[in-house]
Write a protein that holds these residues in place. Structure first.
Motif, PDB file in Angstrom:
ATOM      1  N   GLY A  34       0.875  -1.304   0.205  1.00 32.33           N
ATOM      2  CA  GLY A  34      -0.007  -0.017   0.009  1.00 32.33           C
ATOM      3  C   GLY A  34       0.805   1.241  -0.186  1.00 32.33           C
ATOM      4  O   GLY A  34       2.000   1.368   0.067  1.00 32.33           O
ATOM      5  N   ALA A  67      -4.912  -3.689   6.863  1.00 35.57           N
ATOM      6  CA  ALA A  67      -5.282  -4.211   5.381  1.00 35.57           C
ATOM      7  C   ALA A  67      -4.170  -4.388   4.702  1.00 35.57           C
ATOM      8  O   ALA A  67      -3.094  -3.821   4.297  1.00 35.57           O
ATOM      9  CB  ALA A  67      -6.047  -2.954   4.944  1.00 35.57           C
ATOM     10  N   ASP A  76      -3.456  -6.596   0.836  1.00 34.18           N
ATOM     11  CA  ASP A  76      -3.987  -7.220  -0.466  1.00 34.18           C
ATOM     12  C   ASP A  76      -3.228  -8.557  -0.518  1.00 34.18           C
ATOM     13  O   ASP A  76      -2.038  -8.660  -0.865  1.00 34.18           O
ATOM     14  CB  ASP A  76      -3.591  -6.411  -1.804  1.00 34.18           C
ATOM     15  N   ARG A 128      -3.233 -11.156  -2.489  1.00 35.04           N
ATOM     16  CA  ARG A 128      -2.868 -11.113  -3.863  1.00 35.04           C
ATOM     17  C   ARG A 128      -1.649 -10.684  -4.415  1.00 35.04           C
ATOM     18  O   ARG A 128      -1.131 -10.859  -5.541  1.00 35.04           O
ATOM     19  CB  ARG A 128      -4.113 -11.256  -4.868  1.00 35.04           C
ATOM     20  N   GLU A 129      -1.182  -9.603  -3.888  1.00 30.36           N
ATOM     21  CA  GLU A 129      -0.290  -8.622  -4.365  1.00 30.36           C
ATOM     22  C   GLU A 129       1.134  -9.336  -4.542  1.00 30.36           C
ATOM     23  O   GLU A 129       1.660  -9.151  -5.602  1.00 30.36           O
ATOM     24  CB  GLU A 129       0.112  -7.684  -3.190  1.00 30.36           C
ATOM     25  N   HIS A 179       0.516 -11.062  -7.918  1.00 32.41           N
ATOM     26  CA  HIS A 179       0.183 -10.053  -9.034  1.00 32.41           C
ATOM     27  C   HIS A 179       1.649  -9.162  -9.404  1.00 32.41           C
ATOM     28  O   HIS A 179       2.101  -9.360 -10.391  1.00 32.41           O
ATOM     29  CB  HIS A 179      -0.663  -9.135  -8.341  1.00 32.41           C
ATOM     30  N   HIS A 181       4.898 -10.708   3.651  1.00 35.29           N
ATOM     31  CA  HIS A 181       4.594 -10.480   2.518  1.00 35.29           C
ATOM     32  C   HIS A 181       5.514  -9.918   1.390  1.00 35.29           C
ATOM     33  O   HIS A 181       5.618 -10.361   0.464  1.00 35.29           O
ATOM     34  CB  HIS A 181       3.554  -9.130   2.704  1.00 35.29           C
ATOM     35  N   ALA A 196      -6.496  -4.998  -7.501  1.00 40.05           N
ATOM     36  CA  ALA A 196      -7.248  -4.765  -5.953  1.00 40.05           C
ATOM     37  C   ALA A 196      -8.298  -3.832  -5.951  1.00 40.05           C
ATOM     38  O   ALA A 196      -9.295  -4.209  -5.243  1.00 40.05           O
ATOM     39  CB  ALA A 196      -6.136  -4.565  -4.893  1.00 40.05           C
ATOM     40  N   ILE A 211     -12.971  -3.661  -4.012  1.00 38.42           N
ATOM     41  CA  ILE A 211     -13.514  -2.601  -2.990  1.00 38.42           C
ATOM     42  C   ILE A 211     -14.804  -2.526  -2.942  1.00 38.42           C
ATOM     43  O   ILE A 211     -15.230  -1.785  -4.240  1.00 38.42           O
ATOM     44  CB  ILE A 211     -12.502  -1.575  -2.725  1.00 38.42           C
TER      45      ILE A 211
END
Length: 378
Positions: A60, A80, A82, A84-85, A88, A118, A372, A376
């Motif tokens: 982010g 928060a 993501d 899937r980042e 991706h 991450h 992403a 939302i």
């Protein structure tokens, strides 16, 4: 010094351009990737992109800290992430004709591991897709949790970077209160110790038949923000004592009137003196100049740091350490990057048309990874 004093001539650069720059810029937008190169308005973006180097932000764009030199938004992401980042970003970057990628991150004090897992997942996945690609992780201090440092190092980035940012005396004034000079040094020291341990384990497992891959540590210092030259030299000695291999030194430029003011514009001759001093201290490589940033020409810096110490293979006929040798090796690596990007695109996107020798466009297959923002609920 006035709030925004005119910049000296040595801080003025030509606007980036060229086919490679515009191609990468368009591709990054299609892939929903955000580069620090653009968002920070880095003056070296044209040079780096032509060389096949880019810096991508993970986790982010809201940082839990509020340093007085940084323009990144401060706030509370409330955990928060993501999930899937990593996939991706890895699939997107792997399709690009890059030879070196820097994965940086905002501080995420709202996460138990600071975002280390991450980052590690992204590195591991990208290594699996593009073994030829050099990866640098420019990470935070993880609040001093060394298990998080180990997690990132164990993922195998070629360079583990963490910036000490400023000299000891002004750290509490310039950096967020949760940051500390000694904590940054401890993170860098732990990373180097972990790299050495992994290298020793790899060498033992290989039975001495092949040398383990060279892993480096790196840090950066800003000047012109209230330090003295002697304090810069002290910071360099501290970084070297912590086992840091590569150091970059650059001029601080004020992002806005809300940020710390520039105290002085350091002369190019002084930067050259810092570089000489760093090399005398034993750094493998030092990049010190007004426009240098932490990821400045990172591919070239990495290659030079190894070649100057005999750690990287040279193209046929090239002489160790010389500029022609560096340029030849960079060109060779960039050619490999183009081939690998095209190969991967063909494997993942078999129906996508592309020119025989042109760069991979990374459009069709990556488009199947839903951005992403579209998930939302509004």
């Amino acid at each position: 010094m006035a709030q925004f004093s005119p910049k000296p001539e040595w801080l003025k650069v030509r606007a980036p351009g060229g086919d490679t720059y515009h191609h990468l810029k368009e591709t990054f937008r299609k892939l929903d990737l955000h580069t620090v190169c653009e968002e920070a308005r880095c003056p070296n973006v044209g040079e780096c992109w032509r060389e096949g180097t880019a810096t991508v932000m993970l986790l982010g764009d809201v940082c839990t800290r509020g340093c007085r030199f940084c323009a990144v938004t401060t706030g509370d992401p409330r955990g928060a992430v993501d999930v899937r980042e990593p996939e991706h970003v890895a699939r997107a970057i792997a399709r690009l004709s890059l030879q070196y990628v820097v994965m940086t991150m905002v501080n995420r004090d709202d996460l138990l591991d600071g975002g280390a897992e991450h980052v590690a997942r992204t590195v591991s996945r990208l290594h699996a897709l593009r073994p030829d690609l050099l990866i640098e992780t420019l990470v935070g201090d993880f609040q001093g949790h060394m298990s998080a440092v180990d997690m990132v190092v164990d993922a195998g980035p070629d360079v583990f970077a963490h910036n000490v940012e400023v000299v000891r005396r002004i750290t509490r004034v310039i950096r967020d209160v949760r940051s500390s000079y000694d904590q940054s040094l401890a993170v860098l020291r732990r990373a180097k110790e972990r790299q050495r341990r992994l290298a020793a384990d790899a060498a033992e497992a290989a039975g001495g038949s092949a040398p383990p891959p060279r892993r480096l540590t790196k840090s950066s210092v800003m000047v012109g923000i209230g330090e003295t030259d002697d304090e810069v030299l002290e910071a360099l000695r501290d970084l070297r004592a912590a086992g840091v291999d590569i150091v970059t030194i650059g001029q601080y430029l004020r992002p806005s009137s809300k940020h710390a003011p520039v105290q002085r514009f350091v002369e190019p001759e002084t930067f050259a003196a810092f570089e000489r001093a760093a090399l005398e201290m034993g750094f493998l490589y030092a990049a010190s100049a007004p426009l240098v940033r932490s990821s400045y020409k990172a591919a070239e810096v990495f290659v030079r740091s190894l070649m100057d110490r005999g750690g990287a293979p040279l193209p046929a006929g090239a002489s160790p350490g010389g500029a022609p040798a560096v340029e030849a090796l960079l060109e060779e690596r960039l050619a490999v990057a183009r081939r690998e990007a095209a190969r991967l695109t063909a494997e993942l996107d078999p129906d996508e048309p592309r020119p025989p020798d042109g760069p991979a466009t990374a459009s069709a297959g990556t488009a199947r990874l839903v951005p992403a923002a579209s998930l939302i609920r509004r």
